[in-house]
Design an enzyme around this catalytic site. Structure first.
Site, PDB file in Angstrom:
ATOM      1  N   GLU A  93       0.802  -1.214   0.000  1.00  0.00           N
ATOM      2  CA  GLU A  93       0.000   0.000   0.000  1.00  0.00           C
ATOM      3  C   GLU A  93       0.842   1.275   0.000  1.00  0.00           C
ATOM      4  O   GLU A  93       0.303   2.378  -0.150  1.00  0.00           O
ATOM      5  CB  GLU A  93      -0.940  -0.010   1.212  1.00  0.00           C
ATOM      6  CG  GLU A  93      -2.018  -1.085   1.078  1.00  0.00           C
ATOM      7  CD  GLU A  93      -2.988  -1.113   2.241  1.00  0.00           C
ATOM      8  OE1 GLU A  93      -2.657  -0.564   3.303  1.00  0.00           O
ATOM      9  OE2 GLU A  93      -4.067  -1.685   2.077  1.00  0.00           O
ATOM     10  N   GLU A 124       7.249 -22.018   7.728  1.00  0.00           N
ATOM     11  CA  GLU A 124       7.827 -21.162   8.757  1.00  0.00           C
ATOM     12  C   GLU A 124       8.906 -21.864   9.573  1.00  0.00           C
ATOM     13  O   GLU A 124       9.640 -21.218  10.313  1.00  0.00           O
ATOM     14  CB  GLU A 124       6.730 -20.668   9.694  1.00  0.00           C
ATOM     15  CG  GLU A 124       6.146 -21.728  10.604  1.00  0.00           C
ATOM     16  CD  GLU A 124       5.112 -21.139  11.557  1.00  0.00           C
ATOM     17  OE1 GLU A 124       5.317 -21.275  12.767  1.00  0.00           O
ATOM     18  OE2 GLU A 124       4.121 -20.558  11.084  1.00  0.00           O
TER      19      GLU A 124
END
EC number: 4.2.1.126
Length: 310
Positions: A93, A124
């Site tokens: 953004e 992960e």
């Protein structure tokens, strides 16, 4: 078998605050719909206070990030699961809001782009994958790496942080549990303590909300320090659609006092460059002069206007 580092003295995950059972929601499955959302809202109300307590660390972080970015460094978020998705969201953004390039603020997630939409839970557990992600980016000492992990112990993130430290990059950790391996390994630790989740261990809830709030502050605060705003106006907005064109026009109107038609004409004459349009509108110079003056003042609009008016 996963390549998971075992840190001596690291407690079992069940002992982490974010993994313990929350007595306030112990009977949530017996609650009415209204009671469920009231309980969730009551827990969410605690997040802002937790973030408030770590504001000094956030402020220290944005100052350090801005210093490096002003010299050409990058801001790199890295995390797994919800944490990784939040980093990617914040990074994605920034270009339309602040006119940054996609290479300046980067979001990385364990498991790669597919993990933004589908869970890749075992990714992960691999610290080497975290290192490899940053090796590919060729880190320098001007870069900042923000490791995001609610638990503070995600191997993918810890592997990335260790590599970043070895390259001389600034390391920042964002976790929601105290005394974690991540907190111990970074230069600046930001640890909002949100407590037990409404649904035990579901760190997409309060932990995710706290992380989102902090990431908003890191990117927005850094951009403010870099002169990406004039007052609270996003003067580096990139008008890539109708809504943003309208926003750019409104920004020019507010900064210059011109009407809408005049602001639109100014933006057209400056190829949509909002800062340039404001300098032209305020000081009645040509777009080329405005661009040259902005460049001479590191593209800081306030400094440019004050210097030209003095």
């Amino acid at each position: 078998m996963s390549d998971v580092p075992h840190t001596e003295g690291t407690p079992a995950i069940s002992t982490l605050a974010t993994e313990t059972s929350n007595p306030a929601t112990a009977d949530i499955d017996r609650m009415s719909p209204l009671e469920v959302v009231q309980a969730l809202n009551a827990e969410d109300a605690k997040v802002a206070r937790a973030v408030e307590l770590v504001l000094p660390e956030v402020a220290r972080a944005i100052e350090a990030i801005a210093d490096r970015m002003s010299q050409g460094g990058r801001l790199i978020y890295i995390g797994a699961g919800t944490s990784g998705r939040l980093g990617i969201l914040d990074a994605s953004e920034c270009p339309p809001t602040f006119g940054t390039s996609p290479e300046q603020i980067v979001g990385l997630i364990a498991g790669g782009p597919i993990a933004t939409a589908s869970a890749v839970e075992d990714a992960e557990d691999n610290p080497a994958a975290g290192r490899a992600e940053l090796e590919h980016l060729r880190l320098t000492e001007l870069d900042t790496v923000v490791g995001i992990a609610a638990s503070g112990r995600t191997p993918y993130v810890l592997g990335a942080i260790e590599y970043a430290k070895n390259q001389g990059a600034l390391t920042i950790g964002l976790a929601c549990n105290q005394h974690s391996p991540l907190e111990r390994r970074v230069e600046i630790a930001i640890v909002p303590l949100v407590g037990p989740e409404a649904i035990t261990g579901s760190t997409r809830l309060k932990s995710g909300t706290a992380q989102k709030m902090v990431l908003n502050m890191l990117s927005t605060g850094t951009m403010v320090l870099l002169g990406k705003t004039y007052g609270n106006l996003m003067v580096d907005v990139v008008a890539t659609n109708y809504k943003l064109e309208q926003r750019a026009s409104s920004i020019v109107q507010q900064a210059t006092g011109l009407d809408r038609a005049q602001a639109v004409a100014l933006l057209r004459s400056t190829q949509g460059e909002t800062k340039t349009a404001i300098v032209v509108g305020r000081l009645h110079v040509s777009p080329d002069v405005a661009r040259a003056q902005l460049a001479a003042h590191n593209h800081n609009l306030r400094n440019t206007l004050e210097a030209m008016q003095s």
